[in-house]
Design a protein around this motif. Structure first.
Motif, PDB file in Angstrom:
ATOM      1  N   GLN A  61       1.216   1.205  -4.198  1.00  0.00           N
ATOM      2  CA  GLN A  61      -0.052   1.861  -4.505  1.00  0.00           C
ATOM      3  C   GLN A  61      -0.047   3.336  -4.116  1.00  0.00           C
ATOM      4  O   GLN A  61      -0.493   4.194  -4.868  1.00  0.00           O
ATOM      5  CB  GLN A  61      -1.211   1.121  -3.825  1.00  0.00           C
ATOM      6  CG  GLN A  61      -1.369  -0.335  -4.257  1.00  0.00           C
ATOM      7  CD  GLN A  61      -1.643  -0.478  -5.737  1.00  0.00           C
ATOM      8  OE1 GLN A  61      -0.708  -0.518  -6.546  1.00  0.00           O
ATOM      9  NE2 GLN A  61      -2.910  -0.527  -6.100  1.00  0.00           N
ATOM     10  N   GLY A  62       0.460   3.635  -2.923  1.00  0.00           N
ATOM     11  CA  GLY A  62       0.545   5.028  -2.498  1.00  0.00           C
ATOM     12  C   GLY A  62       1.773   5.740  -3.011  1.00  0.00           C
ATOM     13  O   GLY A  62       1.782   6.966  -3.129  1.00  0.00           O
ATOM     14  N   ASP A  63       2.823   4.974  -3.296  1.00  0.00           N
ATOM     15  CA  ASP A  63       4.084   5.517  -3.814  1.00  0.00           C
ATOM     16  C   ASP A  63       4.561   6.686  -2.963  1.00  0.00           C
ATOM     17  O   ASP A  63       4.914   7.751  -3.463  1.00  0.00           O
ATOM     18  CB  ASP A  63       3.908   5.942  -5.269  1.00  0.00           C
ATOM     19  CG  ASP A  63       5.239   6.254  -5.958  1.00  0.00           C
ATOM     20  OD1 ASP A  63       6.273   5.728  -5.506  1.00  0.00           O
ATOM     21  OD2 ASP A  63       5.236   7.031  -6.940  1.00  0.00           O
ATOM     22  N   VAL A  64       4.596   6.475  -1.635  1.00  0.00           N
ATOM     23  CA  VAL A  64       4.898   7.570  -0.723  1.00  0.00           C
ATOM     24  C   VAL A  64       6.409   7.797  -0.608  1.00  0.00           C
ATOM     25  O   VAL A  64       7.219   6.929  -0.923  1.00  0.00           O
ATOM     26  CB  VAL A  64       4.307   7.312   0.679  1.00  0.00           C
ATOM     27  CG1 VAL A  64       2.833   6.965   0.593  1.00  0.00           C
ATOM     28  CG2 VAL A  64       5.064   6.211   1.417  1.00  0.00           C
ATOM     29  N   GLY A  65       6.767   8.957  -0.144  1.00  0.00           N
ATOM     30  CA  GLY A  65       8.177   9.299   0.076  1.00  0.00           C
ATOM     31  C   GLY A  65       8.432  10.756  -0.183  1.00  0.00           C
ATOM     32  O   GLY A  65       7.521  11.590  -0.225  1.00  0.00           O
ATOM     33  N   ASN A  66       9.692  11.113  -0.318  1.00  0.00           N
ATOM     34  CA  ASN A  66      10.106  12.462  -0.710  1.00  0.00           C
ATOM     35  C   ASN A  66       9.551  13.542   0.219  1.00  0.00           C
ATOM     36  O   ASN A  66       9.199  14.641  -0.221  1.00  0.00           O
ATOM     37  CB  ASN A  66       9.674  12.769  -2.150  1.00  0.00           C
ATOM     38  CG  ASN A  66      10.247  11.781  -3.145  1.00  0.00           C
ATOM     39  OD1 ASN A  66      11.405  11.396  -3.036  1.00  0.00           O
ATOM     40  ND2 ASN A  66       9.442  11.354  -4.095  1.00  0.00           N
ATOM     41  N   GLY A  67       9.440  13.230   1.508  1.00  0.00           N
ATOM     42  CA  GLY A  67       8.972  14.226   2.460  1.00  0.00           C
ATOM     43  C   GLY A  67       7.491  14.519   2.389  1.00  0.00           C
ATOM     44  O   GLY A  67       7.025  15.515   2.966  1.00  0.00           O
ATOM     45  N   ALA A  95       0.818  -1.211   0.000  1.00  0.00           N
ATOM     46  CA  ALA A  95       0.000   0.000   0.000  1.00  0.00           C
ATOM     47  C   ALA A  95       0.850   1.259   0.000  1.00  0.00           C
ATOM     48  O   ALA A  95       0.544   2.231  -0.706  1.00  0.00           O
ATOM     49  CB  ALA A  95      -0.931  -0.004   1.211  1.00  0.00           C
ATOM     50  N   MET A  96       1.926   1.256   0.776  1.00  0.00           N
ATOM     51  CA  MET A  96       2.750   2.465   0.894  1.00  0.00           C
ATOM     52  C   MET A  96       3.792   2.562  -0.227  1.00  0.00           C
ATOM     53  O   MET A  96       3.973   3.612  -0.830  1.00  0.00           O
ATOM     54  CB  MET A  96       3.448   2.483   2.256  1.00  0.00           C
ATOM     55  CG  MET A  96       2.495   2.574   3.447  1.00  0.00           C
ATOM     56  SD  MET A  96       1.606   4.146   3.543  1.00  0.00           S
ATOM     57  CE  MET A  96       0.174   3.831   2.511  1.00  0.00           C
ATOM     58  N   ALA A  97       4.468   1.471  -0.525  1.00  0.00           N
ATOM     59  CA  ALA A  97       5.574   1.523  -1.491  1.00  0.00           C
ATOM     60  C   ALA A  97       5.087   1.553  -2.930  1.00  0.00           C
ATOM     61  O   ALA A  97       5.700   2.213  -3.773  1.00  0.00           O
ATOM     62  CB  ALA A  97       6.498   0.327  -1.288  1.00  0.00           C
ATOM     63  N   GLY A 144      -4.999  17.289  -5.325  1.00  0.00           N
ATOM     64  CA  GLY A 144      -4.093  16.350  -5.971  1.00  0.00           C
ATOM     65  C   GLY A 144      -3.683  15.188  -5.093  1.00  0.00           C
ATOM     66  O   GLY A 144      -2.756  14.452  -5.437  1.00  0.00           O
ATOM     67  N   GLY A 145      -4.375  15.008  -3.960  1.00  0.00           N
ATOM     68  CA  GLY A 145      -4.004  13.959  -3.021  1.00  0.00           C
ATOM     69  C   GLY A 145      -4.384  12.562  -3.484  1.00  0.00           C
ATOM     70  O   GLY A 145      -5.164  12.377  -4.428  1.00  0.00           O
ATOM     71  N   ARG A 146      -3.804  11.577  -2.796  1.00  0.00           N
ATOM     72  CA  ARG A 146      -4.038  10.172  -3.124  1.00  0.00           C
ATOM     73  C   ARG A 146      -4.549   9.456  -1.873  1.00  0.00           C
ATOM     74  O   ARG A 146      -3.887   9.484  -0.839  1.00  0.00           O
ATOM     75  CB  ARG A 146      -2.738   9.502  -3.601  1.00  0.00           C
ATOM     76  CG  ARG A 146      -1.990  10.322  -4.627  1.00  0.00           C
ATOM     77  CD  ARG A 146      -0.798   9.630  -5.212  1.00  0.00           C
ATOM     78  NE  ARG A 146       0.296   9.321  -4.310  1.00  0.00           N
ATOM     79  CZ  ARG A 146       1.216  10.197  -3.887  1.00  0.00           C
ATOM     80  NH1 ARG A 146       1.129  11.480  -4.240  1.00  0.00           N
ATOM     81  NH2 ARG A 146       2.210   9.817  -3.113  1.00  0.00           N
ATOM     82  N   HIS A 147      -5.698   8.847  -1.989  1.00  0.00           N
ATOM     83  CA  HIS A 147      -6.230   8.053  -0.875  1.00  0.00           C
ATOM     84  C   HIS A 147      -5.983   6.581  -1.146  1.00  0.00           C
ATOM     85  O   HIS A 147      -6.312   6.082  -2.229  1.00  0.00           O
ATOM     86  CB  HIS A 147      -7.723   8.281  -0.679  1.00  0.00           C
ATOM     87  CG  HIS A 147      -8.316   7.346   0.334  1.00  0.00           C
ATOM     88  ND1 HIS A 147      -8.091   7.484   1.686  1.00  0.00           N
ATOM     89  CD2 HIS A 147      -9.072   6.219   0.187  1.00  0.00           C
ATOM     90  CE1 HIS A 147      -8.703   6.498   2.333  1.00  0.00           C
ATOM     91  NE2 HIS A 147      -9.294   5.720   1.450  1.00  0.00           N
ATOM     92  N   VAL A 148      -5.425   5.863  -0.163  1.00  0.00           N
ATOM     93  CA  VAL A 148      -5.178   4.422  -0.286  1.00  0.00           C
ATOM     94  C   VAL A 148      -6.099   3.696   0.687  1.00  0.00           C
ATOM     95  O   VAL A 148      -6.028   3.909   1.903  1.00  0.00           O
ATOM     96  CB  VAL A 148      -3.702   4.081   0.008  1.00  0.00           C
ATOM     97  CG1 VAL A 148      -3.475   2.581  -0.188  1.00  0.00           C
ATOM     98  CG2 VAL A 148      -2.768   4.876  -0.891  1.00  0.00           C
ATOM     99  N   GLN A 149      -6.936   2.833   0.152  1.00  0.00           N
ATOM    100  CA  GLN A 149      -7.869   2.071   0.964  1.00  0.00           C
ATOM    101  C   GLN A 149      -7.309   0.680   1.200  1.00  0.00           C
ATOM    102  O   GLN A 149      -7.174  -0.112   0.266  1.00  0.00           O
ATOM    103  CB  GLN A 149      -9.235   1.978   0.272  1.00  0.00           C
ATOM    104  CG  GLN A 149     -10.315   1.330   1.113  1.00  0.00           C
ATOM    105  CD  GLN A 149     -10.691   2.154   2.330  1.00  0.00           C
ATOM    106  OE1 GLN A 149     -10.616   3.387   2.305  1.00  0.00           O
ATOM    107  NE2 GLN A 149     -11.065   1.488   3.412  1.00  0.00           N
TER     108      GLN A 149
END
Length: 355
Positions: free
Chosen positions: A166-172, A162-164, A263-268
């Motif tokens: 689908q959400g592709d989170v990072g970069n602060g 989900a984080m790595a 422009g946000g991304r919601h991950v369910q």
């Protein structure tokens, strides 16, 4: 062998003697070294998720977060052998459909949910069968000890995907996680390791404190404020880049979406309860006006386990930080019963299956 058996929905679970599994030609049998006790098992015990085809016919063995040691393999298996320690995804794949061939085994056309479907008796047992073992038995690096591996079942690996991915989170980026059960706390830990600034939201102070231990830069007790989503928007100067609903109830899903900026991304991640039966009203116009993305996330592809395992091996991720206690098989029914009132924290792991 001993196993936790669902005899009737909502009635007390029992530890019973059941037959040991035999490997199919393309399958393998593993001795279960550890199996997390998850709220998803609670939902199955309650007889929910029939709308998701995750409602087995009793009697049925529960448990879907195992790691184990291979004790027997079918004649067609080539990737694992007796004595190998393996992670076992709950989202069993066939390895042959177009989705599997294109790296999306977690949503395989022939998906079988371990512990949730008749075809796959679960892992609250001394041994468990792994179908299509060349796909679904993931060898563990020698550097990862069994006590570490015991924490990487459904909640941890699901949160990693989900984080790595689908959400592709990072970069602060600002990431907010609503619902700090095992899967939510894992999401906090993983998003922090990926470089995000994480905010945790829950109703229980002890879970908020644990989120801070795992890297959350701030927390919100939703019981203490009128509007948790507004609190997050204020903290993040207009809204988070990524929101996560790790529980699956109307309040957490709506608050998570409303926590986002433009422009946000919601991950369910969280599946719904009997109250919602898969349907939650959402602010559709905000999705349009703010160009918000709604992204589903299920499990983790076996082919992408090596990414997560490398982060564990190098110390960037630590599943043991999520393991709240280790228990034996006779304690599993009580731990699941405690989840009726959300009275667990982190990931309880069953690692004793005989006696």
């Amino acid at each position: 062998m001993q196993a936790v058996v669902l005899e009737e929905f909502k009635e007390p679970l029992e530890v019973q003697e059941v037959e040991r599994p035999e490997p199919e030609p393309d399958g393998a049998v593993a001795r279960v070294d550890g199996c997390g006790v998850c709220r998803s098992d609670w939902h199955c015990w309650q007889g929910e998720w029939d709308w998701f085809n995750y409602r087995p016919d009793p009697p049925h063995v529960l448990g879907h977060e195992p790691t184990g040691t291979i004790v027997e393999v079918g004649e067609n298996v080539t990737s694992v052998q007796e004595g190998d320690t393996v992670a076992i995804p709950f989202n069993f794949a066939c390895g042959e459909c177009s989705l599997c061939r294109n790296g999306r085994e977690n949503i395989c056309e022939n998906h079988i949910g371990l512990g949730f479907m008749n075809e796959a008796p679960g892992a609250f047992a001394e041994e468990v069968h792994i179908p299509a073992a060349d796909v679904n038995a993931v060898p563990l690096p020698d550097e990862i000890e069994s006590d570490t591996a015991a924490g990487i079942g459904c909640r941890f690996m699901t949160s990693y995907h989900a984080m790595a991915h689908q959400g592709d989170v990072g970069n602060g980026e600002d990431v907010v996680v609503h619902g700090l059960g095992g899967i939510g706390l894992a999401a906090v830990h993983i998003a922090n390791a990926l470089g995000a600034n994480v905010i945790g939201v829950d109703l229980m102070d002890e879970k908020l404190e644990k989120a801070e231990e795992l890297g959350a830069v701030d927390t919100v007790n939703a019981r203490d404020v009128d509007d948790p989503a507004k609190e997050v928007r204020d903290m993040t100067d207009g809204g988070a880049a990524v929101s996560v609903d790790a529980l699956g109830i109307t309040a957490t899903c709506q608050n998570a979406v409303r926590s986002l900026g433009k422009g946000g991304r919601h991950v369910q991640i969280g599946l719904t309860t009997a109250a919602e039966e898969g349907m939650i009203p959402l602010p559709t116009d905000e999705f349009v006006a703010k160009e918000i993305e709604f992204i589903g996330s299920l499990g983790l592809q076996p082919s992408r386990y090596p990414e997560m395992l490398d982060m564990i091996r190098t110390g960037k991720l630590d599943p043991t930080a999520l393991v709240s206690e280790t228990i034996d098989i006779h304690q599993v029914p009580d731990r699941l019963a405690a989840m009726t009132d959300f009275d667990t924290m982190g990931i309880p792991v069953c690692n004793e299956f005989s006696g």
